[in-house]
Write a protein that holds these residues in place. Structure first.
Motif, PDB file in Angstrom:
ATOM      1  N   LEU A  53      43.504  46.110  29.659  1.00  0.00           N
ATOM      2  CA  LEU A  53      44.767  45.786  29.025  1.00  0.00           C
ATOM      3  C   LEU A  53      44.857  46.612  27.746  1.00  0.00           C
ATOM      4  O   LEU A  53      43.912  46.654  26.962  1.00  0.00           O
ATOM      5  N   TYR A  64      41.149  42.528  30.706  1.00  0.00           N
ATOM      6  CA  TYR A  64      42.267  41.601  30.921  1.00  0.00           C
ATOM      7  C   TYR A  64      41.724  40.182  30.945  1.00  0.00           C
ATOM      8  O   TYR A  64      40.761  39.890  31.655  1.00  0.00           O
ATOM      9  N   TRP A  83      49.860  46.686  30.948  1.00  0.00           N
ATOM     10  CA  TRP A  83      48.884  46.523  32.023  1.00  0.00           C
ATOM     11  C   TRP A  83      49.440  47.217  33.263  1.00  0.00           C
ATOM     12  O   TRP A  83      50.590  47.036  33.614  1.00  0.00           O
TER      13      TRP A  83
END
Length: 173
Positions: A53, A64, A83
């Motif tokens: 991310l 993430y 993302w």
């Protein structure tokens, strides 16, 4: 409703074709580099790994947070989080997905309502046809009953059984 299907099915077929084509060409990929090592680089470098991310203001590449569906704002604000691709932020993604889900739900409801309405119109036509046949049958039955009554009256008159007053009692003569 058929127009809806003629528009949707080619799109679904095309997407399925693309996904199978991409799935058929496996490319060996190097082992993914941990996300932390790609901090202070670029968004494109960070997002080469699907598990990463990118946060724009801090220029950090982080793993993430899979425990949450959306990254918490303590990690990175939704407007600044990236993302998958660098040009779509989570806020726009959420709004777009919500609108698309709403459109799909409304389209399904409209299709269901149209199907029910068409079915009711068909049932009304069938009911009207059955009612018309019933009235015609009753009219024929009434005509036969009247004809039969006339024949019976003729027979009674022929043999002298006819009465002037049909409501009077028959006398034994």
């Amino acid at each position: 409703m058929p127009r809806f299907f003629t528009l949707v099915f080619p799109i679904i077929f095309y997407l399925a074709l693309i996904s199978t084509t991409q799935a058929q060409t496996p490319t060996p990929s190097p082992p993914p580099v941990p996300c932390d090592l790609k901090s202070n680089t670029s968004c494109a470098d960070c997002l080469q790994n699907v598990a990463c991310l990118w946060c724009i203001p801090t220029k950090q590449c982080i793993d993430y947070p899979v425990k949450n569906i959306l990254p918490p704002s303590s990690v990175c604000p939704l407007n600044d989080a990236r993302w998958g691709v660098c040009w779509v932020n989570f806020q726009v993604l959420i709004i777009t997905m919500s609108v698309l889900a709403g459109i799909i739900i409304i389209a399904i409801l409209v299709c269901c309502i149209c199907c029910c309405k068409c079915e009711r119109i068909g049932n009304k036509r069938e009911d009207a046809q059955v009612e018309q046949q019933s009235r015609a049958r009753k009219a024929r039955q009434k005509a036969r009953r009247t004809e039969m009554q006339l024949r019976h009256d003729e027979i009674r008159q022929k043999y002298g059984l006819a009465k002037e007053n049909p409501y009077s009692r028959m006398d034994d003569h």
